[in-house]
Design a protein around this motif. Structure first.
Motif, PDB file in Angstrom:
ATOM      1  N   ASP A   1       0.831  -1.203   0.000  1.00  0.00           N
ATOM      2  CA  ASP A   1       0.000   0.000   0.000  1.00  0.00           C
ATOM      3  C   ASP A   1       0.866   1.254   0.000  1.00  0.00           C
ATOM      4  N   PHE A   2       1.932   1.247   0.806  1.00  0.00           N
ATOM      5  CA  PHE A   2       2.852   2.388   0.856  1.00  0.00           C
ATOM      6  C   PHE A   2       3.521   2.604  -0.506  1.00  0.00           C
ATOM      7  N   ASP A   3       3.882   1.502  -1.178  1.00  0.00           N
ATOM      8  CA  ASP A   3       4.577   1.588  -2.473  1.00  0.00           C
ATOM      9  C   ASP A   3       3.623   1.796  -3.647  1.00  0.00           C
ATOM     10  N   GLY A   4       2.319   1.853  -3.380  1.00  0.00           N
ATOM     11  CA  GLY A   4       1.340   2.005  -4.457  1.00  0.00           C
ATOM     12  C   GLY A   4       1.181   0.760  -5.292  1.00  0.00           C
ATOM     13  N   LYS A   5       1.465  -0.412  -4.707  1.00  0.00           N
ATOM     14  CA  LYS A   5       1.408  -1.673  -5.452  1.00  0.00           C
ATOM     15  C   LYS A   5       0.419  -2.660  -4.833  1.00  0.00           C
ATOM     16  N   ALA A   6      -0.534  -2.158  -4.074  1.00  0.00           N
ATOM     17  CA  ALA A   6      -1.447  -3.042  -3.357  1.00  0.00           C
ATOM     18  C   ALA A   6      -2.356  -3.798  -4.316  1.00  0.00           C
ATOM     19  N   SER A   7      -2.434  -5.109  -4.116  1.00  0.00           N
ATOM     20  CA  SER A   7      -3.378  -5.934  -4.876  1.00  0.00           C
ATOM     21  C   SER A   7      -4.769  -5.775  -4.259  1.00  0.00           C
ATOM     22  N   ASN A   8      -5.774  -6.320  -4.916  1.00  0.00           N
ATOM     23  CA  ASN A   8      -7.112  -6.282  -4.337  1.00  0.00           C
ATOM     24  C   ASN A   8      -7.135  -6.997  -2.979  1.00  0.00           C
ATOM     25  N   PHE A   9      -6.387  -8.110  -2.873  1.00  0.00           N
ATOM     26  CA  PHE A   9      -6.312  -8.823  -1.600  1.00  0.00           C
ATOM     27  C   PHE A   9      -5.668  -7.937  -0.534  1.00  0.00           C
ATOM     28  N   ASP A  10      -4.568  -7.255  -0.900  1.00  0.00           N
ATOM     29  CA  ASP A  10      -3.907  -6.339   0.044  1.00  0.00           C
ATOM     30  C   ASP A  10      -4.876  -5.265   0.532  1.00  0.00           C
ATOM     31  N   LYS A  11      -5.677  -4.729  -0.380  1.00  0.00           N
ATOM     32  CA  LYS A  11      -6.622  -3.668  -0.012  1.00  0.00           C
ATOM     33  C   LYS A  11      -7.681  -4.188   0.959  1.00  0.00           C
ATOM     34  N   LEU A  12      -8.092  -5.423   0.752  1.00  0.00           N
ATOM     35  CA  LEU A  12      -9.057  -6.012   1.682  1.00  0.00           C
ATOM     36  C   LEU A  12      -8.432  -6.230   3.060  1.00  0.00           C
ATOM     37  N   VAL A  13      -7.178  -6.700   3.078  1.00  0.00           N
ATOM     38  CA  VAL A  13      -6.468  -6.876   4.345  1.00  0.00           C
ATOM     39  C   VAL A  13      -6.329  -5.538   5.071  1.00  0.00           C
ATOM     40  N   MET A  14      -6.007  -4.487   4.321  1.00  0.00           N
ATOM     41  CA  MET A  14      -5.848  -3.163   4.925  1.00  0.00           C
ATOM     42  C   MET A  14      -7.148  -2.679   5.562  1.00  0.00           C
ATOM     43  N   GLN A  15      -8.277  -3.103   5.014  1.00  0.00           N
ATOM     44  CA  GLN A  15      -9.555  -2.700   5.608  1.00  0.00           C
ATOM     45  C   GLN A  15      -9.788  -3.360   6.958  1.00  0.00           C
ATOM     46  N   LEU A  16      -9.074  -4.453   7.243  1.00  0.00           N
ATOM     47  CA  LEU A  16      -9.185  -5.112   8.541  1.00  0.00           C
ATOM     48  C   LEU A  16      -8.331  -4.428   9.609  1.00  0.00           C
ATOM     49  N   LEU A  17      -7.461  -3.524   9.185  1.00  0.00           N
ATOM     50  CA  LEU A  17      -6.598  -2.812  10.120  1.00  0.00           C
ATOM     51  C   LEU A  17      -7.428  -1.766  10.866  1.00  0.00           C
ATOM     52  N   PRO A  18      -7.414  -1.759  12.204  1.00  0.00           N
ATOM     53  CA  PRO A  18      -8.182  -0.753  12.946  1.00  0.00           C
ATOM     54  C   PRO A  18      -7.792   0.663  12.550  1.00  0.00           C
ATOM     55  N   GLU A  19      -8.714   1.578  12.691  1.00  0.00           N
ATOM     56  CA  GLU A  19      -8.516   2.964  12.238  1.00  0.00           C
ATOM     57  C   GLU A  19      -7.258   3.592  12.823  1.00  0.00           C
ATOM     58  N   LYS A  20      -6.992   3.340  14.113  1.00  0.00           N
ATOM     59  CA  LYS A  20      -5.846   3.998  14.752  1.00  0.00           C
ATOM     60  C   LYS A  20      -4.508   3.489  14.209  1.00  0.00           C
ATOM     61  N   PHE A  21      -4.531   2.361  13.500  1.00  0.00           N
ATOM     62  CA  PHE A  21      -3.291   1.836  12.910  1.00  0.00           C
ATOM     63  C   PHE A  21      -3.142   2.223  11.440  1.00  0.00           C
ATOM     64  N   LYS A  22      -4.133   2.925  10.887  1.00  0.00           N
ATOM     65  CA  LYS A  22      -4.039   3.374   9.500  1.00  0.00           C
ATOM     66  C   LYS A  22      -3.353   4.730   9.445  1.00  0.00           C
ATOM     67  N   VAL A  23      -2.045   4.696   9.638  1.00  0.00           N
ATOM     68  CA  VAL A  23      -1.238   5.912   9.660  1.00  0.00           C
ATOM     69  C   VAL A  23      -0.069   5.743   8.705  1.00  0.00           C
ATOM     70  N   ASP A  24       0.466   6.856   8.235  1.00  0.00           N
ATOM     71  CA  ASP A  24       1.609   6.809   7.319  1.00  0.00           C
ATOM     72  C   ASP A  24       2.894   6.567   8.095  1.00  0.00           C
ATOM     73  N   LYS A  25       3.699   5.647   7.618  1.00  0.00           N
ATOM     74  CA  LYS A  25       5.020   5.387   8.176  1.00  0.00           C
ATOM     75  C   LYS A  25       6.018   5.450   7.028  1.00  0.00           C
ATOM     76  N   GLU A  26       6.936   6.399   7.108  1.00  0.00           N
ATOM     77  CA  GLU A  26       7.775   6.708   5.956  1.00  0.00           C
ATOM     78  C   GLU A  26       8.890   5.702   5.710  1.00  0.00           C
ATOM     79  N   ASN A  27       9.419   5.081   6.766  1.00  0.00           N
ATOM     80  CA  ASN A  27      10.532   4.157   6.495  1.00  0.00           C
ATOM     81  C   ASN A  27      10.141   2.722   6.839  1.00  0.00           C
ATOM     82  N   LEU A  28      10.866   1.782   6.254  1.00  0.00           N
ATOM     83  CA  LEU A  28      10.521   0.367   6.334  1.00  0.00           C
ATOM     84  C   LEU A  28      10.503  -0.126   7.774  1.00  0.00           C
TER      85      LEU A  28
END
Length: 447
Positions: free
Chosen positions: A389-416
């Motif tokens: 998701d950070f690299d702009g390469k998220a698959s549809n499966f990745d996007k679905l997984v990201m939706q399972l992440l709680p809101e407070k964990f949906k934050v930008d992290k710049e380094n690996l």
């Protein structure tokens, strides 16, 4: 180290001095620490985290939450008894600064309450499962892009360091985490060092590590405020322990030694005859034989012996601490208090029996195997999705997984490193039950 500095009431972000003699004794700052921890979501989640025996296989046994509450009670008692002796030895602490013996108990109780707050689901196997995902699993691919210390944080994932992050890390709208007093943070920190160098000495404080690379700067601030003694050179960061950390460790050692043993007895994994043989050595000086003989149930007999055993170990820990207090203040006591206990041999015998009959029981092994599989899959799916998701390469499966992440964990992290640690932090805060549900959701399992 100086007690008046070690008992600092300062909190992260403070712009003013907090003086003990100006505190409201109806809501003392150290007691506020306890309240903030006990009302936190991370602490509440401990009610569904395994202590030793998996919850679904038994009647009542201890969870991480009940264990932490019991450690805090024992810690409060040890802290008050030590505080009484310290105030008697250094009366200026009370006369000039306003400190009371109960302050020591409040600090140790709060730090003890938090001592397992960073532990992942499925007991200590959860820590190992996170580490082994990176050292032996799909996470190996990230090694080349991390520094040695960042990599060590991941392959040797440590609940103590994770707990420091839980207590102190900021997020939008929640600056400074729980904003715990620096005295309580110091007492919480059993291993005040980085992940590298690993076990550079036999000192008990070097046994593990206590903060991630992401938290080095703030921990140095805490240690400086408390006057803790630096013991590493060059680019390495480490300190001698805050004296009250010895008391937190002793409270934990006492509880898991005696109470895990009690769980084993109540579950039939340790026979009552063995229990009597092992515990009687701890309580022979305090047992009331007549009272003991009136107890008609195994549960009551075990409970009576447990209470006496804990009392004996509390008094012994206080004695060892006071006898070595000056060495501890100088950073020259490289042992756990229980290492110097007159009951060390008896505690070692109980732990050996617990390892054989409880920690290696089939129920525990099954729990650990399940935990390894669940954590491995969750880490793999969420780290992959988060990085893609950070690299702009998220698959549809990745996007679905990201939706399972709680809101407070949906934050930008710049380094690996920050992204990987962020997902480890998320996984670590799951309960056993929620981890299992999330695993079933992602793998489409109906079990």
């Amino acid at each position: 180290m100086k007690w008046e500095q070690l008992l600092s009431l300062k909190r992260q972000g403070d712009t003013f001095k907090r003086l003990r003699k100006e505190q409201d004794d109806t809501r003392l700052g150290f007691e506020v620490d306890y309240d903030r921890i006990i009302f936190s979501a991370a602490f509440r989640s401990l009610q569904d985290k395994t202590q030793v025996i998996p919850l679904s296989k038994t009647d009542f046994v201890h969870t991480r939450l009940t264990h932490s509450l019991e450690v805090s009670v024992v810690g409060r008692s040890i802290g008050r008894l030590v505080g009484k002796k310290i105030i008697e030895k250094y009366p200026y602490l009370q006369e000039i600064h306003g400190f009371q013996m109960n302050d020591f108990g409040a600090i140790v109780a709060a730090a003890s309450l938090a001592h397992d707050i960073g532990n992942p689901p499925f007991g200590h196997s959860g820590e190992k499962a996170i580490g082994e995902y990176f050292s032996n699993g799909n996470g190996q691919k990230y090694k080349a892009d991390l520094s040695n210390k960042e990599w060590q944080d991941l392959i040797d994932f440590e609940g103590n360091a994770n707990g420091f992050s839980v207590l102190t890390s900021s997020r939008p709208g929640n600056e400074g985490g729980l904003r715990i007093s620096y005295a309580t943070l110091g007492a919480y920190m059993k291993y005040p060092k980085e992940s590298l160098p690993k076990k550079p000495t036999q000192d008990i404080a070097d046994k593990k590590y206590g903060f991630f690379q992401s938290d080095v700067s703030f921990f140095k601030e805490v240690a400086s405020e408390l006057g803790m003694i630096a013991n590493k050179t060059g680019n390495d960061v480490g300190f001698e322990r805050h004296p009250l950390a010895y008391l937190v460790e002793a409270a934990d050692d006492i509880c898991y030694t005696i109470i895990d043993f009690e769980d084993g007895m109540n579950l039939g994994l340790v026979s009552e005859d063995y229990a009597l043989e092992y515990l009687i050595k701890l309580v022979k000086d305090s047992i009331d034989t007549n009272k003991y003989n009136t107890l008609t149930t195994k549960e009551d007999r075990i409970s009576y012996l447990r209470a006496l055993a804990i009392g004996s170990l509390i008094n012994d820990a206080v004695k060892v601490f006071i006898e070595n207090e000056e060495l501890i203040l100088e950073g020259k006591f490289p042992y756990a208090l229980t290492d110097k206990s007159k009951y060390k041999a008896q505690m070692d015998d109980i732990i050996k029996l617990s390892v054989k009959n409880i920690y290696q029981s089939r129920e525990v092994i099954e729990k650990e195997l399940t935990g390894y599989q669940i954590i491995n899959i969750l880490l793999d799916k969420f780290t992959t999705a988060f990085n893609n998701d950070f690299d702009g390469k998220a698959s549809n499966f990745d996007k679905l997984v990201m939706q399972l992440l709680p809101e407070k964990f949906k934050v930008d992290k710049e380094n690996l490193y920050d992204r990987l640690l962020h997902i480890c932090h998320f996984i670590s805060l799951l309960t056993d039950g929620n981890a299992f549900i999330l695993y079933n959701t992602i793998t489409a399992s109906k079990s």
